[in-house]
Design a protein around this motif. Structure first.
Motif, short mmCIF file in Angstrom:
data_model
loop_
_atom_site.label_atom_id
_atom_site.label_comp_id
_atom_site.label_asym_id
_atom_site.label_seq_id
_atom_site.Cartn_x
_atom_site.Cartn_y
_atom_site.Cartn_z
N SER A 1 0.60 -1.18 -0.13
CA SER A 1 0.43 -0.24 0.08
C SER A 1 1.01 1.13 -0.07
N PRO A 2 1.17 2.06 -1.31
CA PRO A 2 1.59 3.66 -1.02
C PRO A 2 1.38 4.17 0.25
N TYR A 3 0.74 4.37 0.37
CA TYR A 3 0.00 5.07 1.47
C TYR A 3 1.22 5.15 3.32
N GLU A 4 1.08 3.63 2.96
CA GLU A 4 2.43 3.16 3.46
C GLU A 4 3.20 3.91 4.03
N TYR A 5 4.09 4.23 2.99
CA TYR A 5 4.81 5.31 3.21
C TYR A 5 5.39 6.73 2.83
N PHE A 6 4.41 6.79 3.77
CA PHE A 6 3.81 8.58 3.97
C PHE A 6 3.69 8.39 5.08
N ASN A 7 4.21 9.75 5.57
CA ASN A 7 4.41 10.64 6.56
C ASN A 7 4.12 9.27 7.80
N LYS A 8 4.20 7.97 7.64
CA LYS A 8 4.15 7.14 9.11
C LYS A 8 6.29 7.02 8.69
N PRO A 9 6.91 7.12 9.89
CA PRO A 9 5.84 8.35 11.30
C PRO A 9 6.04 9.89 10.60
N SER A 10 6.01 10.27 11.60
CA SER A 10 5.75 12.26 11.10
C SER A 10 6.53 12.33 10.83
N ILE A 11 6.38 12.42 9.68
CA ILE A 11 7.46 14.28 9.23
C ILE A 11 7.84 15.02 9.61
N LEU A 12 6.74 15.77 10.56
CA LEU A 12 6.36 16.49 10.88
C LEU A 12 7.51 17.04 12.11
N ASP A 13 7.60 15.52 12.57
CA ASP A 13 8.38 15.54 14.02
C ASP A 13 9.33 14.81 13.80
N ASN A 14 9.62 14.11 12.58
CA ASN A 14 10.87 13.33 12.39
C ASN A 14 11.45 13.43 11.82
N GLY A 15 11.42 13.92 10.15
CA GLY A 15 11.59 14.07 9.41
C GLY A 15 11.47 13.21 8.57
N VAL A 16 12.46 13.36 7.19
CA VAL A 16 11.20 12.06 6.43
C VAL A 16 12.18 10.66 6.07
N GLU A 17 11.73 10.12 5.48
CA GLU A 17 12.47 8.80 5.82
C GLU A 17 12.84 8.10 4.35
N PHE A 18 14.45 8.70 4.11
CA PHE A 18 14.60 8.37 2.59
C PHE A 18 13.96 7.06 2.00
N LYS A 19 14.12 6.08 2.63
CA LYS A 19 13.96 4.59 1.76
C LYS A 19 12.17 4.88 1.71
#
Lengths: 302, 263
Positions: free
Chosen positions: B217-235
């Motif tokens: 599911s592409p949603y799984e790779y969006f904003n999990k965990p919160s980008i505002l708190d943790n920054g973006v996961e490059f993977k």
């Protein structure tokens, strides 16, 4: 010594199948430089399919297409740069004005000849300042024609070019096509309106149910075509026209006999010589009748 | 603006772009204006919500912080709107034009299908990016109005990832449209996939059976965990870009070989 003209369009055993449905079958057509070729057939005969394959929109199932002496690879932009094309169901961007649409296509072709476009729009009485969606079908067709003509292409491919045009504009279109031919350029024009082909073409091909049923110069077509004959007797018809070979569709009414005649004209005149005639009219059949004759012949043969 | 297919695509869709931009911007600002009220009221009410619904609605703690509020009420909600826009837009530029017959007219000019495909994709991407930026501006302006401070770099990163996940579903619509030439079919399939993906990812904490499919599911790779708190996961970014590329390439391969339909 006459110089051999270049073959501009060369279709060899061209076939298109849509799954189990027929498109066109084994079409072989050659069009030489400087000629206007008429491609005739009723709706659904395969004219648009053939043209779409020439334009690279459809892939032939088998056979070869060569344009300007080179194999027409699908998506061959080099060939398309030399072609002006008008689709039978041409769709333009309704949100643009005629000028904007033509400017856009010109930019894609790398040159924008505003003066020539202006001349064409005047000749075809086309308002290019209005948004296309506000124009009638006929006026949109004029923009399509200008877009096909504006780069003075070596080959024009026109699918039902005069549909929706009024007679005056049709006459102007015919004169533009004559000028195109005079300049040594070529055109491939499809139509089911036979009278417009008759006016502009040197050579015609008939297509029916995907198959080519005739392909010949227009003058040969008329030469082989039956003449329309009407004999008005002084009193009453004395001879029995049924006995004369080549007579068809005979209608006798009082002192008038009408029929078509496809034999030697000298024999007909000899046959009529003993007839006390008041009037004799011999006219060439128009293309519509020739066309229908071919179709009926083909249907009987089948 | 009529110098290339890309610019023409942007020019042609400019009014709908302005409308979507204005609509999404205003909606985002209004949502942000609700933050002080919802922090005080809804936060407490959510203590009563079943665990399974907290994935979608958030929990009480989420509503106490502006970052949590933006995650749940802005990013997670507005992504639906941007996806709707993206699918409408991307299925329109090839399949829509083919249905109307203007694609065939365009291809009468000396332009290759490769050029048409990628220039239209570029035009649609520019429009999508502009419309997506409305979420960034709306959130920023909204936060200023309610006197909350937001890390603008992280907000921009989160909004960029919103663009990336929107692009995934838009690219799926673009691909199906380019392969089939059918805009309705492309829109329906891409929209269904987006909805199913959203449901799977949000229900997975409470519906265990969905765990195995959630990785697709592409949603799984969006904003999990919160980008505002943790920054973006490059993977995650790479996964979303790879899915998009896969569909773009698939669409390209078929589009450049298939027959175009008659109007």
């Amino acid at each position: 010594m006459a110089t051999r003209k270049q073959t501009i369009v060369n279709l060899q055993k061209l076939t298109k199948q849509y799954g189990q449905f027929r498109g066109v079958e084994n079409l072989t057509i050659r069009v030489e430089q400087g000629s206007i070729f008429g491609f005739l057939g009723p709706n659904g005969a395969g004219k648009t399919t053939t043209i779409s394959m020439m334009m690279g929109l459809l892939k032939p199932t088998s056979g070869k297409i060569s344009l300007f002496g080179r194999d027409n690879q699908r998506f061959d932009t080099q060939n398309r740069a030399r072609i002006g094309y008008l689709a039978g169901d041409m769709a333009l961007d309704g949100s643009l004005t005629g000028w904007q649409e033509l400017e856009y296509f010109s930019n894609l072709r790398g040159s924008f000849d505003k003066k020539y476009i202006g001349e064409l729009s005047e000749r075809l009485k086309c308002d290019l300042t209005r948004k296309i969606k506000t124009l009638s079908r006929g006026n949109q067709q004029k923009i399509g024609l200008i877009s096909a003509l504006m780069n003075k292409p070596e080959l024009l491919i026109l699918d039902e070019p005069t549909s929706g045009l009024d007679p005056l504009v049709q006459a102007e279109f015919n004169s533009i096509i004559h000028e195109h031919k005079k300049a040594g350029r070529t055109a491939f024009v499809s139509s089911h309106v036979l009278s417009e082909i008759q006016e502009i073409c040197d050579k015609v091909a008939f297509i029916k149910e995907g198959k080519l049923i005739a392909n010949m110069p227009l003058k040969d077509l008329f030469r082989s075509a039956p003449k329309k004959v009407q004999v008005t007797a002084k009193d009453k018809i004395l001879v029995d026209f049924d006995k004369l070979p080549g007579v068809k569709s005979l209608v006798q009414n009082a002192g008038v006999a009408s029929f078509t005649y496809s034999g030697n004209i000298g024999q007909l005149l000899k046959f009529l010589s003993g007839q006390p005639m008041q009037d004799l009219t011999i006219t060439e059949a128009d293309l519509e009748e020739v066309f229908m004759g071919y179709y009926q012949k083909e249907s009987k043969d089948a | 603006m009529l110098r290339s297919i890309t610019l023409k695509t942007v020019f042609e869709k400019r009014w709908s772009m302005f409308a979507w931009f204005a609509g999404l911007f205003l909606t985002t600002v209004v949502i942000m204006l609700l933050f002080p009220t919802l922090r005080d009221t809804l936060g407490k009410a959510l203590n009563e919500v079943p665990e399974s619904m907290k994935g979608i609605l958030g929990n009480a703690q989420t509503y106490q912080r502006v970052n949590g509020f933006i995650d749940i009420q802005v990013l997670a909600q507005m992504v639906f709107m941007t996806i709707v826009y993206g699918i409408i837009l991307f299925t329109g530029v090839i399949a829509g034009d083919e249905n109307e017959g203007t694609l065939q007219t365009l291809l009468a000019n000396p332009v290759s299908r490769t050029k048409v495909y990628f220039e239209k994709l570029a035009g649609a991407s520019i429009l999508l990016f502009i419309v997506n930026s409305s979420i960034f501006f709306g959130t920023w302006i909204g936060a200023l109005i309610v006197s909350e401070s937001v890390d603008l770099v992280k907000l921009a990163t989160a909004c960029f990832m919103l663009f990336v996940v929107t692009f995934v579903f838009s690219a799926i619509g673009f691909c199906i449209g380019s392969v089939t030439g059918k805009r309705g079919l492309a829109g329906a399939l891409a929209g269904t996939l987006a909805f199913v993906s959203y449901l799977i990812t949000n229900l997975v904490p409470s519906v265990k059976i969905l765990r195995s499919v959630n990785r697709f599911s592409p949603y799984e790779y969006f904003n999990k965990p919160s980008i505002l708190d943790n920054g973006v996961e490059f993977k995650d970014f790479l996964i979303l870009v790879s899915i998009s590329l896969l569909f773009v390439v698939l669409g390209y391969v078929v589009f450049t070989k298939r027959d175009l339909s008659h109007k």
